[in-house]
Motif scaffolding. Sequence first.
Motif, PDB file in Angstrom:
ATOM      1  N   THR A  56      -8.722  43.808  27.241  1.00 41.70           N
ATOM      2  CA  THR A  56      -9.494  45.056  27.301  1.00 41.70           C
ATOM      3  C   THR A  56      -9.926  45.514  25.915  1.00 41.70           C
ATOM      4  N   GLU A  77     -17.773  48.694  35.693  1.00 42.70           N
ATOM      5  CA  GLU A  77     -16.633  48.962  34.812  1.00 42.70           C
ATOM      6  C   GLU A  77     -15.324  49.102  35.564  1.00 42.70           C
ATOM      7  N   SER A  95     -19.966  55.781  28.150  1.00 39.10           N
ATOM      8  CA  SER A  95     -19.552  54.481  28.668  1.00 39.10           C
ATOM      9  C   SER A  95     -18.038  54.388  28.530  1.00 39.10           C
ATOM     10  N   ARG A  96     -17.350  54.132  29.634  1.00 39.83           N
ATOM     11  CA  ARG A  96     -15.893  54.053  29.569  1.00 39.83           C
ATOM     12  C   ARG A  96     -15.438  52.872  28.716  1.00 39.83           C
ATOM     13  N   ILE A  97     -16.195  51.790  28.767  1.00 40.10           N
ATOM     14  CA  ILE A  97     -15.839  50.630  27.935  1.00 40.10           C
ATOM     15  C   ILE A  97     -15.995  50.978  26.459  1.00 40.10           C
ATOM     16  N   PHE A 135     -12.660  46.668  34.607  1.00 39.77           N
ATOM     17  CA  PHE A 135     -12.157  46.972  33.266  1.00 39.77           C
ATOM     18  C   PHE A 135     -11.160  48.123  33.318  1.00 39.77           C
TER      19      PHE A 135
END
Length: 961
Positions: free
Chosen positions: A544, A571, A694-696, A574
Amino acid sequence: ARAASVPLQRPSACATDHYFDSSRLACAPCGAHQRQSAGGSSCVCEPGYRMVSSNGGFSVTCEKCPENMSGVTQDGWNCITCPKGLTLEGKCKCPNNEILVERSIDGILLNEALCIHCNGSEQSFSASDASGSRCVRCEKTFIHVSKSCDCSSPNILTGGLCFFAQQSLPPKGVATVRFAQLGITLTSAWFLKNLQSSAFACWLYSNVTACQALGNMCVMNMNSLSSSSTDACGLFQYIFIGTARLGIVHSIAYWRHNLPWLYYGDQPGLASQVLEKNHFPTTFSFKGRDKDVKLQFIAASFDAAGNFLKWQSLEGGILQLCPDTETKLDAAYTFGTTYQQSCKISVSKILLDFASPIFYDLFLEYNGDNEQHHLWAVPVLNLNLQYNEKFVNQGSNMNNWLLTRRFFLVDTLSGKEIDLGKPPRVIRIASEIAISIRLLSHMQRGTIHPPLITIAYTDVLVQNPETQSVVVSFSVNYEMDQSEARIQTDVALGVLGGLAVLWSLLKTAGWKRRTGSSIIDLQTVFKFLLFYAGDLANVFFIITAGTGIYWLVFFKAQQFVSVLLPLPSQEEDFVTYVACAFSLKALQFLQLLISQLTIDIFFIDWERPKGKVLKAVEGEGVIKSAAAPVSIWRTYFIANEWNEIQTVRKINPLFQVLAVLFFLEVVVGFSNLALMDASSSLTRSSESYVAPWSRILRFGVSVALWIAIATLQVIFFSVFYERFVEDKISQFVDLCCVSNISVFLLSHSCFGYYIHGRSVHGHADTNMEEMNMNLKREAENLCSQRGLLPNTDGQTFQISISRKMRLHYDWIHETLTRKRGPARLLDSSTNTFEQSTRAYNTMNKFLGSFIDHVHKEMDYIVKDKLLLERILGMEFMEPIEKSIFYNDEGHSFSDVLYYGNETTLLIFDILFFSVVDLASQSFVLAAILTYLQQEIFRFIRNTLGQKNLASKTLVDERFLI
């Protein structure tokens, strides 16, 4: 408050003999022989009365007309004779095809109104207009069919047009509109008036406007097709098939000459060919001289009647129903910026702003060769489209999609049942509009697939427009094929997960060796699962963290567009990996905490009595000489120092959290790198559009900062602070030597650590002058070295003790635990304190003699660990007859402290921070909760660790501060 209060009165609430006085915002009565005007804001005379004066409102004077002139002129000021009757308003009327004349050519009022017949014969071909005030040329279809202005039987009159009955005409159309969401089918007044005439005119005359109007009615019917229906779309398909002889436009097979382009065709798999086979013939770049980040969308707009209005750029919020500033609205068409807008709009505002629908054909503009401007058609995916009564544009399988071209935002026309002048019964609103931009696979120059606009409509039954509302949204999403990245992630997870299994097996084997057991039992399996949980957590964290930092670097730093961020729906895997990493790491952290709270520890006091003292023997009345007691304060001092270093870390946790928060939110603004746009700027203007998170990228930014700041802290503390200011771990070892106390630690049944603190001066319980003298002699190398072995400095060891040694240790320690056993086993004749004291002295004597090689049957050897043993963290040689002391070049005893497990603690903190942030989208809350959990676990570790220290070393807990 009462003085500023006024009653609310609406114009519609005023009686027929009242009008709405705008100066008073209230209803007021009209005068005699007057009534409310059509607008409601003034009064007019009743039928049979003419106006004498009028100043607006109630300032109107009316006078009754004489009996022989009972009619009133159109302007209401004069009386006139009406030979052919009166209207309900008391004015003159004329039959069809006649016009009303009240004045002569020079404006003189006639005593009697005239009804003049319009000449519909050849050469004139005139008829009265819609208002009945003048003669105009009849519609050309009347002239063509009947050579007059009449469309008598058997000719067909529809929509104000006249057609031969004998001609080959399209089938009779069904003037209904299906509102599938409400389960309602309405007979539309607009369709009833215009459907058949538009179809006939388009079929017979290839009338462009009629064809466009027919296409618009098909679009208002959601482009829905049925093999047995002759609705608007059925008629359009009939004409499309029957006019193949007219040819196609711009070599596009679906665009028939004179007809609007509504469909791409219904062949299976056609949608995937349209969207994936070709690519948009230009490239996009985020940086550099050839920077191109603007999507030039342009739309051809038409009204409901089929008239072309104009070319319109989408900039300025043409498709966005939610109000906003122009700068933020235009940000939707900046390439690489994910755009999301959502709001709630009242039905009354929709009815006011969209009185008539506008239809759009959307294109994407680009520059071709020689700077020639070209247009690329943008297909539409209408989620409400039905094919043979089934919704087809559902799901992700584009082979089943039926793509269309034309769309509208709001339809307030087709839902009108009876009168086009009345409000609609049902309206249809484009509640969800999404433009999708897909990056072309295996390309590195910013090439994209044709854009796709997806629209979902909502049907609203109009009941109370003031209270009804609709939630609408508009978004622009950028995506790329993530299958390759998903495969790489799965491969990495599989490979690293397999390595984690092997590593956990080695750890389990090492643990079995250190516990002195060779049996594989349920405890062994459970321990393996705990080891595997920790290693698998590291695997998930590596994957991750690598993924987040990869997207952060490659998306934000790219010049030509080669990667696009995963969509929020992409996502989910992820986020699941992050959650798994946190859960497994939390399990490892708790196991680490428990193991550190249950270690066996004892402080070996090497100090020997100095001389003898006289001591009275209780009960005997005599005085005997005895060895001078050794002070316990050194042991208490070492115990307190050990208690203090239990939660010392290689970094400062508070500074770590504050520094991360400082760089993310407070000043620097690294959090802006987590926005779903191509900008790598750390600042954003308050007037500019802020893309969604964006969570990533949020995870990538926070992990990168945590690791970078932690690395800098470790370097600072190890290189500078611990070398020039304070090194608490090394100082503890030195303090043990100065205090003449060794530390014997067992983290496992047969494995632990030993800190050799035996003073080279023989004793440490001395005065200040002698202490300084001893330290001076040691500094000048006038005494032996501190190491366990002669002429060595090695003071710390990893120890692997024999089973016999452990059993003897437990036998001595049993007296400590017996006082917690059943009452029948307790020695009531012996004082508990004295029992503990004897156990302490016995253990101290035993361990001291063990270190001095007194017990030959429990002796030990000292050796170096093999390189492979150091790498694997296990011991190959089993201590069967003799225990083994492994030279320790560092301070490996810190493995039973926070200090030696910094990696585990840091990863746990990072994952805790990230999980809270992903759940709350707040770095501030994540920082606060992370610091709180650090303090809570530190308190637990200190409190329970202190209790374990007191119970295992026999140091009274009251002296631990």
